[in-house]
Scaffold this active site. Sequence first.
Site, PDB file in Angstrom:
ATOM      1  N   HIS A 271       0.858  -1.196   0.000  1.00  0.00           N
ATOM      2  CA  HIS A 271       0.000   0.000   0.000  1.00  0.00           C
ATOM      3  C   HIS A 271       0.888   1.238   0.000  1.00  0.00           C
ATOM      4  O   HIS A 271       1.957   1.242   0.594  1.00  0.00           O
ATOM      5  CB  HIS A 271      -0.896   0.010   1.249  1.00  0.00           C
ATOM      6  CG  HIS A 271      -2.079   0.911   1.104  1.00  0.00           C
ATOM      7  ND1 HIS A 271      -2.017   2.255   1.348  1.00  0.00           N
ATOM      8  CD2 HIS A 271      -3.349   0.664   0.688  1.00  0.00           C
ATOM      9  CE1 HIS A 271      -3.203   2.801   1.126  1.00  0.00           C
ATOM     10  NE2 HIS A 271      -4.031   1.866   0.722  1.00  0.00           N
ATOM     11  N   ASP A 328      -7.981  -5.099  -0.512  1.00  0.00           N
ATOM     12  CA  ASP A 328      -8.428  -5.914  -1.651  1.00  0.00           C
ATOM     13  C   ASP A 328      -8.117  -7.395  -1.499  1.00  0.00           C
ATOM     14  O   ASP A 328      -8.564  -8.202  -2.315  1.00  0.00           O
ATOM     15  CB  ASP A 328      -7.766  -5.396  -2.938  1.00  0.00           C
ATOM     16  CG  ASP A 328      -8.258  -4.000  -3.265  1.00  0.00           C
ATOM     17  OD1 ASP A 328      -7.418  -3.091  -3.428  1.00  0.00           O
ATOM     18  OD2 ASP A 328      -9.487  -3.813  -3.318  1.00  0.00           O
TER      19      ASP A 328
HETATM   20  C1  SDX Z   1      -5.936   0.284  -3.176  1.00  0.00           C
HETATM   21  O1  SDX Z   1      -4.218   4.757  -1.991  1.00  0.00           O
HETATM   22  C2  SDX Z   1      -5.189   4.118  -1.464  1.00  0.00           C
HETATM   23  O2  SDX Z   1      -5.667   4.446  -0.423  1.00  0.00           O
HETATM   24  C3  SDX Z   1      -5.693   2.935  -2.306  1.00  0.00           C
HETATM   25  C4  SDX Z   1      -6.753   2.086  -1.640  1.00  0.00           C
HETATM   26  C5  SDX Z   1      -8.022   2.859  -1.417  1.00  0.00           C
HETATM   27  O3  SDX Z   1      -8.800   2.503  -0.501  1.00  0.00           O
HETATM   28  O4  SDX Z   1      -8.301   3.768  -2.244  1.00  0.00           O
HETATM   29  O5  SDX Z   1      -6.282   1.595  -0.384  1.00  0.00           O
HETATM   30  C6  SDX Z   1      -7.136   0.889  -2.518  1.00  0.00           C
HETATM   31  O6  SDX Z   1      -5.630   0.676  -4.276  1.00  0.00           O
HETATM   32  C7  SDX Z   1      -5.123  -0.724  -2.426  1.00  0.00           C
HETATM   33  C8  SDX Z   1      -3.877  -1.211  -3.248  1.00  0.00           C
HETATM   34  C9  SDX Z   1      -4.358  -2.285  -4.237  1.00  0.00           C
HETATM   35  N1  SDX Z   1      -3.275  -2.651  -5.161  1.00  0.00           N
HETATM   36  C10 SDX Z   1      -2.669  -3.875  -5.096  1.00  0.00           C
HETATM   37  O7  SDX Z   1      -2.910  -4.723  -4.232  1.00  0.00           O
HETATM   38  C11 SDX Z   1      -1.667  -4.141  -6.224  1.00  0.00           C
HETATM   39  C12 SDX Z   1      -0.406  -4.799  -5.640  1.00  0.00           C
HETATM   40  N2  SDX Z   1       0.265  -3.772  -4.812  1.00  0.00           N
HETATM   41  C13 SDX Z   1       1.331  -3.023  -5.452  1.00  0.00           C
HETATM   42  O8  SDX Z   1       1.206  -2.730  -6.797  1.00  0.00           O
HETATM   43  C14 SDX Z   1       1.909  -1.945  -4.556  1.00  0.00           C
HETATM   44  O9  SDX Z   1       2.032  -2.466  -3.297  1.00  0.00           O
HETATM   45  C15 SDX Z   1       1.230  -0.608  -4.464  1.00  0.00           C
HETATM   46  C16 SDX Z   1       1.181   0.082  -5.777  1.00  0.00           C
HETATM   47  C17 SDX Z   1      -0.163  -0.759  -3.935  1.00  0.00           C
HETATM   48  C18 SDX Z   1       2.020   0.241  -3.487  1.00  0.00           C
HETATM   49  O10 SDX Z   1       3.334   0.262  -3.909  1.00  0.00           O
HETATM   50  P1  SDX Z   1       4.417   0.903  -2.891  1.00  0.00           P
HETATM   51  O11 SDX Z   1       4.192   0.364  -1.523  1.00  0.00           O
HETATM   52  O12 SDX Z   1       4.389   2.371  -3.064  1.00  0.00           O
HETATM   53  O13 SDX Z   1       5.779   0.308  -3.244  1.00  0.00           O
HETATM   54  P2  SDX Z   1       6.539   0.333  -4.604  1.00  0.00           P
HETATM   55  O14 SDX Z   1       5.599   0.094  -5.749  1.00  0.00           O
HETATM   56  O15 SDX Z   1       7.436   1.518  -4.655  1.00  0.00           O
HETATM   57  O16 SDX Z   1       7.389  -0.980  -4.367  1.00  0.00           O
HETATM   58  C19 SDX Z   1       8.379  -1.036  -3.284  1.00  0.00           C
HETATM   59  C20 SDX Z   1       8.971  -2.421  -3.351  1.00  0.00           C
HETATM   60  C21 SDX Z   1       9.364  -2.835  -4.771  1.00  0.00           C
HETATM   61  O17 SDX Z   1      10.392  -3.812  -4.661  1.00  0.00           O
HETATM   62  P3  SDX Z   1      11.948  -3.313  -4.807  1.00  0.00           P
HETATM   63  O18 SDX Z   1      12.034  -2.503  -6.079  1.00  0.00           O
HETATM   64  O19 SDX Z   1      12.234  -2.509  -3.553  1.00  0.00           O
HETATM   65  O20 SDX Z   1      12.734  -4.608  -4.866  1.00  0.00           O
HETATM   66  O21 SDX Z   1       7.973  -3.372  -2.934  1.00  0.00           O
HETATM   67  C22 SDX Z   1       7.683  -4.245  -4.009  1.00  0.00           C
HETATM   68  C23 SDX Z   1       8.123  -3.529  -5.265  1.00  0.00           C
HETATM   69  O22 SDX Z   1       8.418  -4.464  -6.298  1.00  0.00           O
HETATM   70  N3  SDX Z   1       6.255  -4.476  -3.978  1.00  0.00           N
HETATM   71  C24 SDX Z   1       5.689  -5.666  -4.141  1.00  0.00           C
HETATM   72  C25 SDX Z   1       4.316  -5.458  -4.008  1.00  0.00           C
HETATM   73  N4  SDX Z   1       4.084  -4.154  -3.764  1.00  0.00           N
HETATM   74  C26 SDX Z   1       5.293  -3.540  -3.755  1.00  0.00           C
HETATM   75  N5  SDX Z   1       6.217  -6.886  -4.402  1.00  0.00           N
HETATM   76  C27 SDX Z   1       5.350  -7.914  -4.508  1.00  0.00           C
HETATM   77  N6  SDX Z   1       4.012  -7.795  -4.388  1.00  0.00           N
HETATM   78  C28 SDX Z   1       3.460  -6.587  -4.137  1.00  0.00           C
HETATM   79  N7  SDX Z   1       2.135  -6.451  -4.028  1.00  0.00           N
END
Ligand code: SDX
Length: 390
Positions: A271, A328
Site C-alpha cells: 500500500h 483488496d
Molecule cells: C488500493 O491509496 C489508497 O488508499 C488505495 C486504496 C483505497 O482505498 O483507495 O487503499 C485501494 O488501491 C489498495 C492497493 C491495491 N493494489 C494492489 O494490491 C496491487 C499490488 N500492490 C502493489 O502494486 C503496490 O504495493 C502498491 C502500488 C499498492 C504500493 O506500492 P508501494 O508500496 O508504493 O511500493 P513500490 O511500488 O514503490 O514498491 C516497493 C517495493 C518494490 O520492490 P523493490 O524494487 O524494492 O525490490 O515493494 C515491491 C516492489 O516491487 N512491492 C511488491 C508489491 N508491492 C510492492 N512486491 C510484490 N508484491 C506486491 N504487491
Amino acid sequence: QTGLTALDYGFVNTASTKSAITYIDGDQGILRYRGYAIEDIAANSSFLEVAWLLIYGELPSASELAAFDERVRRHTLLHEDLKRFFDSLPHQAHPMSVLSSAVSALSTYYGDSLNPHDPEQVEISTIRLLAKLPVIAAYAHKKSVGQAFLYPDNSLSFVDNFLRLNFGTMAEPYEVNPVMSQALERLLILHEDHEQNASTSTVRLVGSTEANLFASISAGINALSGPLHGGANESVLTMLGRIRDSGESVERFVERVKNKEDGIKLMGFGHRVYKSYDPRAKLVKESADAVLADLGISDPLLDIARELEQIALDDDYFKERRLYPNVDFYTGVIYKAMGFPTRMFTVLFAIGRLPGWIAHWREMNDDPQTKIGRPQQLYTGAPARDWPQR
Ligand code: SDX
C-alpha cells in the site's frame, strides 16, 4: 545534466492538499472517518449513515437519516432512455467501462444540476448519484449475463435493493439473504473513503476545473479501474485461481514473486500509505470466515489466500518492504461467495467509494484552500538550443 536536485529548484509537491474528511496513520494502521475509528463505524453504522457523516461532517439524527434514506430511494429510477444506452454496448463490455460511461451520460439528462456553486444543484446531484450508481451497476451485471433488468423496489433498503437488482429475476420473487446483506453493507462501509488515493485525487483534480459532479465521478471510476488501485480485488481472484489451477505450490508462487518473474506482484498486498496491516483488511478477513460459513460455502481460494498471507508475513522480502494485506486481499473471496462475477468486484468498490468521492468534491468546491493546485513539474529535458540549419 545540471547537477541540481529537486530541492535546489525549491521543488515541493504542490499536489498535496488539506482535507477534514479522513485520517490515516499508515505506520499504526489507523483509519478514521471524520474522527470516528473505522472499527467502531463498521460495527455500528449503515452505508447511508456513513455517507451522511462523510459528506456533512457529523452523524445524522434519526430523522435526518430517515429523510436522507427516503430521498435516495425516490431517485433510484433511471430515465428510460438511459436504459436503452445499455443496448448499444456489447455483452462482454467490462462493467467498470459501462459504469463510467453511464455516469458521464447522467450529466446529459440532468442539465438542471450541473452547477458546482449552486447548493441545491449539488444536493440533488449527490442524491441522484447515490441512488442511481447501484442501479447502473446492477444493469451492467444483468447485461453481461443476458438477463432482463428489474425495476428498483423502493420498499427495500439500499443494500437489499442492490442485491435484488443483481440476483432477482422476472421469473420469481427474490428473497434477500440477511447474511449477504449485512456482509455487503459492511464491505461497502469499509470502502467509503480513504483520503487522497488515486481515484479520489482524480475526482478532486477534475472537479477543481469546475467540471460537474457526474463528470468528476466518471473520471474517478476510470482511475479506480486500474489493477494497481481498485482493480486489485479482481486481480487477487485471478491470481488465486491461477495458483489453484496450476497446481503450483504457494511457496513456489511466492518465490516467483520475490524474483519478480514476469513482473508479477502479490496482488492485494502492499500500500502507498499503510506500511502495516490495513485495518480494513483485518475487518474483511473476519467477515470472510463468517460469510462463507453462514452461506455454507467452503472455497479453496480462501485457504490459498490464508496460506499466501501466512507465508508472506513470515518472509523477509515482504517484511523488509513493509508489505501487508490491503483491503483488496480478501474482499474478492466474499464477493465470489455472494455470487458476483469477478468483473463486478471493482464496481462494488466504486459503489462503496462514491460517498467519499462526493464528500471530497464538495469539500474542494466549498473550500478553495483544499483544491489540488496545478501540479508543478521539475523539467529534466534538453536545455535551450538553436534550431538546426538544414
Ligand atoms: C488500493 O491509496 C489508497 O488508499 C488505495 C486504496 C483505497 O482505498 O483507495 O487503499 C485501494 O488501491 C489498495 C492497493 C491495491 N493494489 C494492489 O494490491 C496491487 C499490488 N500492490 C502493489 O502494486 C503496490 O504495493 C502498491 C502500488 C499498492 C504500493 O506500492 P508501494 O508500496 O508504493 O511500493 P513500490 O511500488 O514503490 O514498491 C516497493 C517495493 C518494490 O520492490 P523493490 O524494487 O524494492 O525490490 O515493494 C515491491 C516492489 O516491487 N512491492 C511488491 C508489491 N508491492 C510492492 N512486491 C510484490 N508484491 C506486491 N504487491
